[in-house]
Design a protein around this motif. Structure first.
Motif, PDB file in Angstrom:
ATOM      1  N   GLU A 236      18.925 -12.268 -26.623  1.00  0.00           N
ATOM      2  CA  GLU A 236      18.297 -11.450 -25.593  1.00  0.00           C
ATOM      3  C   GLU A 236      17.477 -10.311 -26.182  1.00  0.00           C
ATOM      4  O   GLU A 236      16.472  -9.901 -25.601  1.00  0.00           O
ATOM      5  CB  GLU A 236      19.347 -10.863 -24.646  1.00  0.00           C
ATOM      6  CG  GLU A 236      19.830 -11.808 -23.579  1.00  0.00           C
ATOM      7  CD  GLU A 236      20.903 -12.753 -24.084  1.00  0.00           C
ATOM      8  OE1 GLU A 236      21.316 -12.600 -25.259  1.00  0.00           O
ATOM      9  OE2 GLU A 236      21.314 -13.628 -23.321  1.00  0.00           O
ATOM     10  N   LEU A 237      17.912  -9.799 -27.350  1.00  0.00           N
ATOM     11  CA  LEU A 237      17.147  -8.716 -27.959  1.00  0.00           C
ATOM     12  C   LEU A 237      15.742  -9.204 -28.268  1.00  0.00           C
ATOM     13  O   LEU A 237      14.765  -8.500 -28.073  1.00  0.00           O
ATOM     14  CB  LEU A 237      17.823  -8.244 -29.250  1.00  0.00           C
ATOM     15  CG  LEU A 237      19.104  -7.453 -29.108  1.00  0.00           C
ATOM     16  CD1 LEU A 237      19.528  -6.901 -30.452  1.00  0.00           C
ATOM     17  CD2 LEU A 237      18.931  -6.327 -28.133  1.00  0.00           C
ATOM     18  N   LEU A 239      14.179 -11.747 -26.783  1.00  0.00           N
ATOM     19  CA  LEU A 239      13.453 -11.979 -25.530  1.00  0.00           C
ATOM     20  C   LEU A 239      12.982 -10.653 -24.934  1.00  0.00           C
ATOM     21  O   LEU A 239      11.852 -10.547 -24.448  1.00  0.00           O
ATOM     22  CB  LEU A 239      14.343 -12.728 -24.532  1.00  0.00           C
ATOM     23  CG  LEU A 239      14.742 -14.136 -24.950  1.00  0.00           C
ATOM     24  CD1 LEU A 239      15.650 -14.771 -23.915  1.00  0.00           C
ATOM     25  CD2 LEU A 239      13.515 -15.002 -25.158  1.00  0.00           C
ATOM     26  N   ALA A 240      13.854  -9.637 -24.996  1.00  0.00           N
ATOM     27  CA  ALA A 240      13.472  -8.323 -24.472  1.00  0.00           C
ATOM     28  C   ALA A 240      12.256  -7.800 -25.219  1.00  0.00           C
ATOM     29  O   ALA A 240      11.315  -7.271 -24.620  1.00  0.00           O
ATOM     30  CB  ALA A 240      14.640  -7.352 -24.604  1.00  0.00           C
ATOM     31  N   ALA A 241      12.272  -7.984 -26.542  1.00  0.00           N
ATOM     32  CA  ALA A 241      11.149  -7.518 -27.341  1.00  0.00           C
ATOM     33  C   ALA A 241       9.877  -8.305 -26.999  1.00  0.00           C
ATOM     34  O   ALA A 241       8.781  -7.764 -26.972  1.00  0.00           O
ATOM     35  CB  ALA A 241      11.474  -7.647 -28.824  1.00  0.00           C
ATOM     36  N   LYS A 242      10.059  -9.595 -26.732  1.00  0.00           N
ATOM     37  CA  LYS A 242       8.912 -10.443 -26.388  1.00  0.00           C
ATOM     38  C   LYS A 242       8.278  -9.973 -25.079  1.00  0.00           C
ATOM     39  O   LYS A 242       7.059  -9.921 -24.946  1.00  0.00           O
ATOM     40  CB  LYS A 242       9.370 -11.904 -26.224  1.00  0.00           C
ATOM     41  CG  LYS A 242       9.416 -12.675 -27.510  1.00  0.00           C
ATOM     42  CD  LYS A 242       8.049 -13.175 -27.910  1.00  0.00           C
ATOM     43  CE  LYS A 242       7.876 -12.927 -29.373  1.00  0.00           C
ATOM     44  NZ  LYS A 242       6.691 -12.781 -29.986  1.00  0.00           N
ATOM     45  N   VAL A 243       9.126  -9.676 -24.090  1.00  0.00           N
ATOM     46  CA  VAL A 243       8.609  -9.218 -22.801  1.00  0.00           C
ATOM     47  C   VAL A 243       7.792  -7.936 -22.990  1.00  0.00           C
ATOM     48  O   VAL A 243       6.802  -7.706 -22.303  1.00  0.00           O
ATOM     49  CB  VAL A 243       9.768  -8.981 -21.811  1.00  0.00           C
ATOM     50  CG1 VAL A 243       9.280  -8.285 -20.555  1.00  0.00           C
ATOM     51  CG2 VAL A 243      10.408 -10.302 -21.434  1.00  0.00           C
ATOM     52  N   ASP A 244       8.212  -7.127 -23.957  1.00  0.00           N
ATOM     53  CA  ASP A 244       7.491  -5.886 -24.209  1.00  0.00           C
ATOM     54  C   ASP A 244       6.321  -6.074 -25.157  1.00  0.00           C
ATOM     55  O   ASP A 244       5.695  -5.100 -25.570  1.00  0.00           O
ATOM     56  CB  ASP A 244       8.448  -4.839 -24.798  1.00  0.00           C
ATOM     57  CG  ASP A 244       9.519  -4.467 -23.803  1.00  0.00           C
ATOM     58  OD1 ASP A 244       9.252  -4.593 -22.597  1.00  0.00           O
ATOM     59  OD2 ASP A 244      10.608  -4.058 -24.221  1.00  0.00           O
ATOM     60  N   GLY A 245       6.051  -7.311 -25.535  1.00  0.00           N
ATOM     61  CA  GLY A 245       4.878  -7.583 -26.360  1.00  0.00           C
ATOM     62  C   GLY A 245       5.059  -7.286 -27.825  1.00  0.00           C
ATOM     63  O   GLY A 245       4.097  -7.036 -28.538  1.00  0.00           O
ATOM     64  N   THR A 246       6.291  -7.303 -28.314  1.00  0.00           N
ATOM     65  CA  THR A 246       6.527  -7.049 -29.729  1.00  0.00           C
ATOM     66  C   THR A 246       6.227  -8.301 -30.536  1.00  0.00           C
ATOM     67  O   THR A 246       6.698  -9.381 -30.179  1.00  0.00           O
ATOM     68  CB  THR A 246       7.998  -6.652 -29.944  1.00  0.00           C
ATOM     69  OG1 THR A 246       8.353  -5.699 -28.961  1.00  0.00           O
ATOM     70  CG2 THR A 246       8.214  -6.075 -31.309  1.00  0.00           C
ATOM     71  N   LYS A 250       6.964  -7.318 -36.196  1.00  0.00           N
ATOM     72  CA  LYS A 250       7.429  -5.992 -35.781  1.00  0.00           C
ATOM     73  C   LYS A 250       8.896  -6.058 -35.355  1.00  0.00           C
ATOM     74  O   LYS A 250       9.680  -5.158 -35.659  1.00  0.00           O
ATOM     75  CB  LYS A 250       6.570  -5.490 -34.627  1.00  0.00           C
ATOM     76  CG  LYS A 250       6.803  -4.039 -34.329  1.00  0.00           C
ATOM     77  CD  LYS A 250       5.764  -3.476 -33.391  1.00  0.00           C
ATOM     78  CE  LYS A 250       6.167  -2.083 -32.987  1.00  0.00           C
ATOM     79  NZ  LYS A 250       5.370  -1.600 -31.872  1.00  0.00           N
ATOM     80  N   VAL A 255      13.902  -4.261 -35.582  1.00  0.00           N
ATOM     81  CA  VAL A 255      15.202  -4.577 -34.992  1.00  0.00           C
ATOM     82  C   VAL A 255      16.091  -5.345 -35.968  1.00  0.00           C
ATOM     83  O   VAL A 255      17.204  -4.930 -36.277  1.00  0.00           O
ATOM     84  CB  VAL A 255      15.034  -5.382 -33.686  1.00  0.00           C
ATOM     85  CG1 VAL A 255      16.398  -5.718 -33.101  1.00  0.00           C
ATOM     86  CG2 VAL A 255      14.214  -4.585 -32.683  1.00  0.00           C
TER      87      VAL A 255
ATOM     88  N   GLU B  80       3.962 -10.285 -22.295  1.00  0.00           N
ATOM     89  CA  GLU B  80       3.534  -8.892 -22.386  1.00  0.00           C
ATOM     90  C   GLU B  80       2.283  -8.618 -21.554  1.00  0.00           C
ATOM     91  O   GLU B  80       2.014  -7.493 -21.182  1.00  0.00           O
ATOM     92  CB  GLU B  80       3.313  -8.479 -23.844  1.00  0.00           C
ATOM     93  CG  GLU B  80       2.173  -9.169 -24.567  1.00  0.00           C
ATOM     94  CD  GLU B  80       2.635 -10.419 -25.307  1.00  0.00           C
ATOM     95  OE1 GLU B  80       3.665 -11.007 -24.881  1.00  0.00           O
ATOM     96  OE2 GLU B  80       1.974 -10.805 -26.273  1.00  0.00           O
ATOM     97  N   TYR B  94      18.816  -2.154 -27.984  1.00  0.00           N
ATOM     98  CA  TYR B  94      18.809  -2.196 -29.448  1.00  0.00           C
ATOM     99  C   TYR B  94      19.900  -1.269 -29.945  1.00  0.00           C
ATOM    100  O   TYR B  94      19.815  -0.048 -29.780  1.00  0.00           O
ATOM    101  CB  TYR B  94      17.442  -1.778 -29.986  1.00  0.00           C
ATOM    102  CG  TYR B  94      16.332  -2.612 -29.412  1.00  0.00           C
ATOM    103  CD1 TYR B  94      16.258  -3.976 -29.671  1.00  0.00           C
ATOM    104  CD2 TYR B  94      15.366  -2.062 -28.595  1.00  0.00           C
ATOM    105  CE1 TYR B  94      15.270  -4.752 -29.133  1.00  0.00           C
ATOM    106  CE2 TYR B  94      14.353  -2.835 -28.052  1.00  0.00           C
ATOM    107  CZ  TYR B  94      14.315  -4.179 -28.324  1.00  0.00           C
ATOM    108  OH  TYR B  94      13.331  -4.943 -27.787  1.00  0.00           O
TER     109      TYR B  94
END
Lengths: 347, 367
Positions: A236-237, A239-246, A250, A255, B80, B94
């Motif tokens: 999920e970490l 996926l969460a980063a993906k949703v935020d465009g990471t 990066k 992370v 995004e 995190y």
């Protein structure tokens, strides 16, 4: 059935409890005595070589050669250390010869500074490059999806079953073949393929240093270790980063690496220690004055023309060389233990 | 932002390639979420509700069908670029970053004209934190927070980049019962305050009914019913929806319709007009029973559970599809607990009949 269960359920009398308690206590104390005696003996066995190294390094050669070794030096010869640490020219210029530095130091063939510099260079460069490779491949195996990922990983793990000695000879053939691609490429890299004239050289970039570093950059074991660690980071970490465009890179830097830092530090230390301690391969491929590493330096030095070794001084050098590792161990004990326990018996 | 799903389908290839089976997680899903609504996707686990949410977020690509945000087709857009905020079931904070850094994380990826200065990021993070009331906790690590606080941080992180759509995946399932009640009010409040179209996934019908403007009931990837919570409760389209909503659950009986009369077992319980003779499932909401000495439905009384204002009567009936028949009746009805049987008359609008085969609702005229 019923009678049996009744008898086993008999309530313990107070007397019995006291008796059991005292037996328990005796057994516990006795057990502890056994355990600590055993640990003490083992500690002595482990520590004795270090102790012997230290006292030998402080003896004179004559005392060292006594038929019955002394456990405490009769006279403390600190010159064994200063002879190595202070260059003879400097001692001469300052008039230290005969006091701080012994006259025999004139024939000292142990160049601590060069050996140290070479070893540090090889250790640091190979550790950094190896870390980059390990982190990136562990990330790929843990997180990315590509065809044949599992097959490739299985094949990599398979190579762990081949003992290192088996490919020593093939590696040697690869890196040492005159005119082969390896020396040609890395010597070429050293003078930028002649771009700046034939005399141009980048310091430390040549095929001998490359031979010390390159063959051991990829460690399947470390990749495996880090991949397992990366896999523990919840999906999920990501996926969460993906949703935020990471971006992947990066996410890796911000992370995954911070979360896997203990493992990465363990790997760094183990790799550094490995580079510091390596003996056989450096002796094969880089046994000249310019490229020699510290372990081989220790082995080569302190021999006079007749083949006698000045052991006390060699021991002093060994003690000096062990010092950095000792300090690393003191400060990073937690990480080393973790790394070693993860790796089974390595370290 | 209005969200529209058109014929959305997601087919997962089978794990075992040789067997060649595929799993259709979401099947031909079409519905529209009006702007500013709080919508609950409700269904038992494995019904494709999370998959639907992931497809709206862009983390999973639909096998076919389209997704619109407003008039904009976002089907091919990466997550995004859709402007969605997603809150995960386990919050996915995190662990090595502080609350503040966690909330600021999405802002650090903004590029070009959206790029914010450090100052602006801090302000935005603080604003989001205030909205969910965690501005006191900005320098703590997630491990130093309670479950409810972590949940708020996750929501703040999803809100900080001002998403067009907020998606919540099982937002309350990791909280204890009290916190769950509190947090669902909180989600309701935040949604009303921000006016962001919000979709949340849950398997808990009580949760969905209590805070949603609209509920979407799903089963095995197929849409069952869409509507306001009360409407779905009062007017289920099939047996599955009727059974899934409501606590205590609906009582289901084997019944039949003969000459315009509904029979449960041998009890002629209700006149139903306009229904052909056929065997049916009869669903009766617990509050649809009225104790009545002249009532047609005769059940064997087991026991009575006192709940204060109401009592819950547990009884059995030979035609019941469930082991027990549970009714909720007003405590004013004095029930003789020692009696062997209890007789009920039924409230017609709390009685639903369903086709025995298709389990679809059969509508009848109350006479």
């Amino acid at each position: 059935m019923e009678n049996n269960s009744n008898s086993s359920l008999k309530v313990m009398k107070e007397k019995d409890i006291r008796k059991v308690a005292s037996t328990q206590k005796v057994a516990k104390v006795f057990g502890q005595i056994l355990v600590y005696t055993f640990l003490g003996i083992m500690a002595l066995i482990v520590l004795f070589p270090f102790y012997f190294m230290i006292i030998s390094s402080l003896k004179s050669l004559e005392e060292y050669r006594l038929a019955v070794p002394t456990l405490i030096p009769q006279s403390w010869k600190f010159q064994n250390y200063t002879d190595i640490l202070i260059p003879f020219e400097m001692a001469e210029a300052n008039g230290w010869v005969g006091t701080l530095v012994s006259p025999e130091a004139a024939t000292n063939d142990f160049d601590l500074f060069t050996l140290f510099r070479n070893t540090m260079f090889v250790g640091i460069v190979s550790t950094i490059l190896s870390l980059v490779i390990t982190v990136l491949s562990a990330f790929a195996f843990a997180r990315l999806n590509f065809k044949g990922k599992n097959a490739l990983f299985a094949a990599l793990l398979g190579t762990m079953m081949i003992p290192g000695e088996l490919f020593t000879i093939t590696n040697y053939a690869t890196v040492m073949t005159k005119g082969g691609w390896f020396p040609t490429f890395f010597n070429g890299l050293g003078n930028m393929f002649g771009l700046f004239g034939p005399d141009f050289r980048i310091p430390f970039v040549d095929s001998s240093f490359a031979a010390l570093i390159v063959p051991f950059l990829v460690s399947v074991f470390y990749i495996y270790l880090l991949r397992q660690n990366f896999l523990q980071i919840p999906n999920e970490l990501y996926l969460a980063a993906k949703v935020d465009g990471t971006s992947d890179i990066k996410y890796l830097c911000k992370v995954m690496i911070p979360l896997a830092l203990p493992t990465i530090i363990s790997i760094t230390i183990l790799k550094m220690m490995g580079a510091w301690n390596s003996y056989m391969w450096p002796r094969l491929v880089a046994n000249d004055d310019a490229h020699r590493l510290i372990t081989n330096g220790l082995r080569n030095a302190f021999n006079d023309v007749s083949g006698n070794t000045d052991y006390p001084r060699q021991m002093a050098a060994v003690a000096l060389v062990s010092l950095p590792l000792f300090l690393v161990f003191i400060f990073f004990r937690k990480y080393i233990m973790k790394g070693v326990s993860r790796s089974g018996i390595k370290g | 932002m209005k969200v529209e799903l058109q014929n959305l389908t997601k087919i997962f290839p089978s794990r075992n390639k040789k067997s060649g089976g595929e799993v259709t997680a979401v099947n031909d899903f079409t519905f529209t979420i009006p702007d500013g609504m709080l919508v609950g996707l409700l269904g038992p686990s494995g019904c494709g509700k999370s998959t639907t949410l992931y497809m709206i977020s862009g983390l999973q690509k639909p096998s076919s069908g389209k997704i619109f945000f407003g008039d904009e087709d976002v089907t091919e857009l990466s997550p995004e670029n859709r402007g969605v905020g997603l809150v995960f079931q386990n919050y996915a904070l995190y662990p090595h970053l502080t609350v503040k850094q966690n909330i600021m994380f999405p802002l650090q990826n903004l590029r070009g004209t959206d790029k914010l200065s450090k100052q602006e990021m801090q302000e935005r993070a603080l604003e989001a934190a205030k909205l969910v009331q965690i501005d006191e906790l900005m320098d703590r690590k997630p491990s130093e927070l309670s479950g409810g606080q972590q949940q708020r941080v996750a929501i703040a992180r999803a809100l900080v980049k001002m998403p067009r759509v907020l998606l919540l995946d099982e937002p309350l399932s990791n909280l204890d019962a009290r916190l769950r009640l509190q947090t669902r009010e909180e989600i309701r409040r935040i949604q009303k305050e921000t006016g962001i179209t919000t979709v949340f996934v849950t398997h808990d019908q009580e949760e969905a009914m209590s805070i949603s403007d609209m509920i979407v009931v799903m089963k095995l990837g197929v849409l069952q019913q869409i509507g306001k919570p009360q409407d779905i409760y009062d007017d289920p389209t099939n047996l599955f929806v009727a059974k899934f909503l409501g606590t205590p659950p609906i009582n289901v009986f084997n019944g039949k319709v003969e000459n315009g009369t509904l029979y449960i077992g041998n009890d002629a319980v209700l006149e139903v007009g306009g229904v052909d003779d056929q065997p049916v499932w009869v669903g009766i909401r617990p509050e649809g029973f009225t104790p009545d000495d002249n009532g047609a439905l005769v059940c064997k009384l087991n026991n009575v559970e006192v709940m204060g204002r109401d009592v819950s009567v547990v009884s059995t009936h030979e035609a019941s599809a469930n082991p027990i028949v549970r009714s909720i009746v007003n405590a004013d009805n004095k029930i003789d607990v020692t009696a062997e049987n209890i007789k009920y008359s039924l409230k017609p609008h709390k009685v639903f009949i369903f086709n025995k085969e298709t389990e679809e609702r059969i509508y009848f005229e109350v006479k």
